[in-house]
Design an enzyme around this catalytic site. Structure first.
Site, PDB file in Angstrom:
ATOM      1  N   SER A 438       0.858  -1.181   0.000  1.00 22.48           N
ATOM      2  CA  SER A 438       0.000   0.000   0.000  1.00 22.48           C
ATOM      3  C   SER A 438       0.900   1.239   0.000  1.00 22.48           C
ATOM      4  O   SER A 438       1.725   1.389  -0.899  1.00 22.48           O
ATOM      5  CB  SER A 438      -0.941  -0.027   1.209  1.00 22.48           C
ATOM      6  OG  SER A 438      -1.852   1.053   1.156  1.00 22.48           O
ATOM      7  N   HIS A 464      -2.350  -0.946  -3.443  1.00 18.75           N
ATOM      8  CA  HIS A 464      -3.394   0.052  -3.211  1.00 18.75           C
ATOM      9  C   HIS A 464      -2.945   1.363  -3.852  1.00 18.75           C
ATOM     10  O   HIS A 464      -1.936   1.954  -3.446  1.00 18.75           O
ATOM     11  CB  HIS A 464      -3.617   0.276  -1.714  1.00 18.75           C
ATOM     12  CG  HIS A 464      -4.102  -0.949  -0.995  1.00 18.75           C
ATOM     13  ND1 HIS A 464      -4.111  -1.068   0.376  1.00 18.75           N
ATOM     14  CD2 HIS A 464      -4.601  -2.129  -1.462  1.00 18.75           C
ATOM     15  CE1 HIS A 464      -4.588  -2.241   0.722  1.00 18.75           C
ATOM     16  NE2 HIS A 464      -4.893  -2.907  -0.374  1.00 18.75           N
ATOM     17  N   ASP A 559      -4.652  -4.998   5.708  1.00 16.38           N
ATOM     18  CA  ASP A 559      -5.005  -5.832   4.566  1.00 16.38           C
ATOM     19  C   ASP A 559      -3.849  -6.772   4.219  1.00 16.38           C
ATOM     20  O   ASP A 559      -2.711  -6.339   4.045  1.00 16.38           O
ATOM     21  CB  ASP A 559      -5.330  -4.944   3.358  1.00 16.38           C
ATOM     22  CG  ASP A 559      -5.861  -5.747   2.177  1.00 16.38           C
ATOM     23  OD1 ASP A 559      -5.726  -5.274   1.042  1.00 16.38           O
ATOM     24  OD2 ASP A 559      -6.401  -6.846   2.408  1.00 16.38           O
TER      25      ASP A 559
END
Length: 614
Positions: A438, A464, A559
């Site tokens: 991310s 992400h 995540d």
């Protein structure tokens, strides 16, 4: 672009609407349609729009989401169900002549009609076999009819037909008709014949295992005027199933335009689309598109389906059995509660809209009070956030929507019942690389994958990133890594030397069929507020026995942490980036906290380990 559709009150479809219908047809039926060759499908959908008072496809699909009955009509509209009594009549005469001459009078015939639609073909075949039984050429018979269309199956089971079609039935086969039922507008099927015919909701591309349908195989399979709608690969899959399911010397019947499909198969041509299986092996060949697990029933896990709609229950059961699990059906929630007390179930799948003394939520509450402590999934025809919250409060894992997406269902069940994977040793090459990142991920990924070996296994990445920047980043990462940027197409085979990275608002995952891996694209709900989600990618590996290298890199949130932990339990090599080399020490920190990472290393050390196994 707007496609004009005459005689439908000037209702038109625009280009996006035709694409939506095309995708729905393929997802549900496997048929790759276009307006020029399959206009009937588009017209069917338009007719449903008019019937329900909808002026646009968006409005109609919204209505479908609110009505399970309309969902069934949509599935029916997306199928091409042309049929008639004794269609291509020569096939039935050839069948009668062959069985009269070659069949043992003590033989009980088992027959199958694939794509049976409203049942005329099944009952035409039954009329032939019934006359053979009357003539003592055979002892008895049973016929199964399969179709994916629930509305057509409803008509087939009812066995009531328009009086106008009566004249298409040859006089010698009039035994199929219930004489007392002939009235001005309709007639019904002879009761004795009807009892020998059964109908089942089946997606032929995910057929039931042979053990669940016929341990001895079928003596004849009708698969006529169905193959013309499929691609060459799909045709091969269907024919593999048929060859696998036929008895030795069994008969296969195809349409007059489909006989060439059998030219390279072990069949001897008889007459009028009728072929005899020429398999000489002592075992039926195993079809490559069926997992080997479907050929040997497993004692566990066992799934209880609580569903009072027969066609939905049968289709759901056929999927579950094809995935290698045991399944039991129950149409009554009260009966299901009794079964729970006397039998062990690992998972319950129940419909929310049970037409009984209780709905699905009330049933789950009652099941828990009765002592059920296993997992559960709710089935619904409506996407409802409030329902999802209520289900979650009862410990229900998820809500799945109709029509079912087989790949999503299989991935979900695999997350409940993972199989043990082989442990990868340092010196072994890996088959697949999985990476999640991310905040700070783009430059970290470039450092990790810079100039990868040409022999690199496929690399799958979830980063992400804002959607508008995702494609440019994917191209840049492919250039820096030397990997080929793969096209992100659902169902594409995953191959070495390629980079697979989500470049839009969808999850990516992996599905294995035999020894091949295929790409999964999923537009389901966000996970940890993210779509694509690292956890979705990692968890999709639960049923794949591959040698996997997985790393969770810099990023905010959690995540991927749980998915990495599940991969470690399966025997994959799991890595978390250390705090010193992270831009944001969030996702790796959570993975370390729960023991998901086997190795905690700097990005440079992770790269060194990756290169060793590529």
């Amino acid at each position: 672009m707007r496609i004009q559709t005459q005689n439908y009150l000037n209702l038109n479809l625009d280009e996006q609407e035709t694409k939506t219908i095309t995708k729905l047809a393929f997802d549900i039926t496997g048929i790759q349609i276009n307006y020029q060759n399959h206009s009937v499908v588009y017209h069917n959908v338009i007719q449903r729009m008019l019937t329900t008072g909808c002026s646009s496809l968006v409005d109609y699909l919204s209505k479908v989401n609110q009505s399970e009955e309309e969902l069934r009509y949509l599935i029916s509209a997306l199928t091409i169900h042309t049929t008639s009594w004794f269609r291509e009549a020569g096939s039935f005469e050839s069948l009668f002549a062959y069985f009269s001459k070659n069949m043992d009078s003590s033989k009980k015939i088992r027959a199958l009609s694939i794509g049976c639609s409203t049942g005329e073909e099944v009952y035409s075949m039954a009329a032939v076999l019934d006359l053979l039984m009357t003539n003592r050429s055979i002892a008895d018979y049973r016929i199964e009819g399969w179709d994916i269309d629930p509305i057509s199956l409803r008509a087939a089971r009812e066995g009531l037909y328009q009086r106008d079609s009566f004249k298409k039935i040859p006089e010698k086969y009039s035994n199929v008709i219930n004489d007392r039922s002939i009235i001005k507008k309709s007639f019904s099927i002879n009761t004795d014949i009807k009892l020998r015919c059964s109908f089942r909701a089946v997606n032929i591309f995910i057929p039931p295992s042979l053990e669940t349908i016929s341990s001895e195989g079928y003596d004849i399979i009708f698969c006529r005027n169905l193959l013309i709608y499929f691609s060459e690969d799909q045709i091969n899959k269907v024919l593999d199933f048929c060859l696998h399911s036929l008895t030795y010397g069994g008969l296969m019947c195809v349409g007059s335009s489909e006989t060439g499909s059998l030219s390279l198969r072990p069949f001897l041509r008889l007459d009028h689309g009728l072929f005899k299986s020429d398999t000489t092996k002592q075992e039926r060949p195993s079809p490559p598109f069926l997992s080997t697990k479907t050929q040997t029933p497993v004692p566990n896990p066992t799934i209880l389906i609580v569903e009072d709609e027969r066609d939905i229950s049968e289709l759901l059961k056929s999927y579950i059995l094809s995935f290698g699990y045991q399944a039991q059906e129950c149409s009554s929630p009260n009966q299901a509660l009794t079964m729970i007390k006397t039998s062990k179930f690992d998972l319950i799948i129940t419909d929310f809209n049970l037409r009984a003394s209780m709905d699905g939520l009330e049933f789950l509450e009652a099941a828990q009070k009765a002592g059920y402590k296993g997992k559960s999934i709710m089935v619904s025809g409506i996407a409802d956030k409030d329902l999802a919250k209520k289900c979650s409060a009862l410990g229900c894992y998820d809500v799945i929507l109709k029509p079912f997406n087989p790949q999503e269902l299989e991935t979900m069940l695999a997350s409940f019942f993972p199989k043990k994977a082989k442990i990868v040793k340092d010196s072994q090459k890996v088959d697949l690389v999985l990476l999640g990142a991310s905040t700070g991920g783009p430059e970290t990924l470039i450092s990790l994958l810079f100039q990868m070996p040409k022999s690199s296994p496929p690399v799958m990445v979830v980063q992400h990133i804002e959607r508008e920047f995702s494609l440019d980043f994917a191209k840049r990462l492919a250039q820096k890594s030397g990997l080929n940027l793969a096209k992100m197409i659902d169902g594409e085979r995953i191959i070495p030397g390629h980079l697979y990275i989500a470049t839009g608002d969808y999850h990516i995952g992996v599905r294995q069929i035999d020894q091949e891996m295929y790409l999964v694209l999923n537009h389901g709900p966000k996970i940890h507020s993210s779509r694509p989600s690292v956890d979705f990618l990692f968890r999709s590996i639960k049923k794949i026995e591959q040698q996997v290298f997985a790393a969770l890199l810099t990023g905010m949130g959690r995540d991927g942490a749980e998915g990495l932990g599940e991969l470690r339990k399966l025997g994959a090599k799991t890595y978390a980036q250390d705090e010193e080399s992270c831009v944001v020490f969030g996702m790796p920190k959570e993975a370390i906290r729960i023991g998901a990472a086997e190795h905690i290393l700097s990005i440079q050390k992770i790269r060194e380990n990756l290169i060793k196994v590529c």
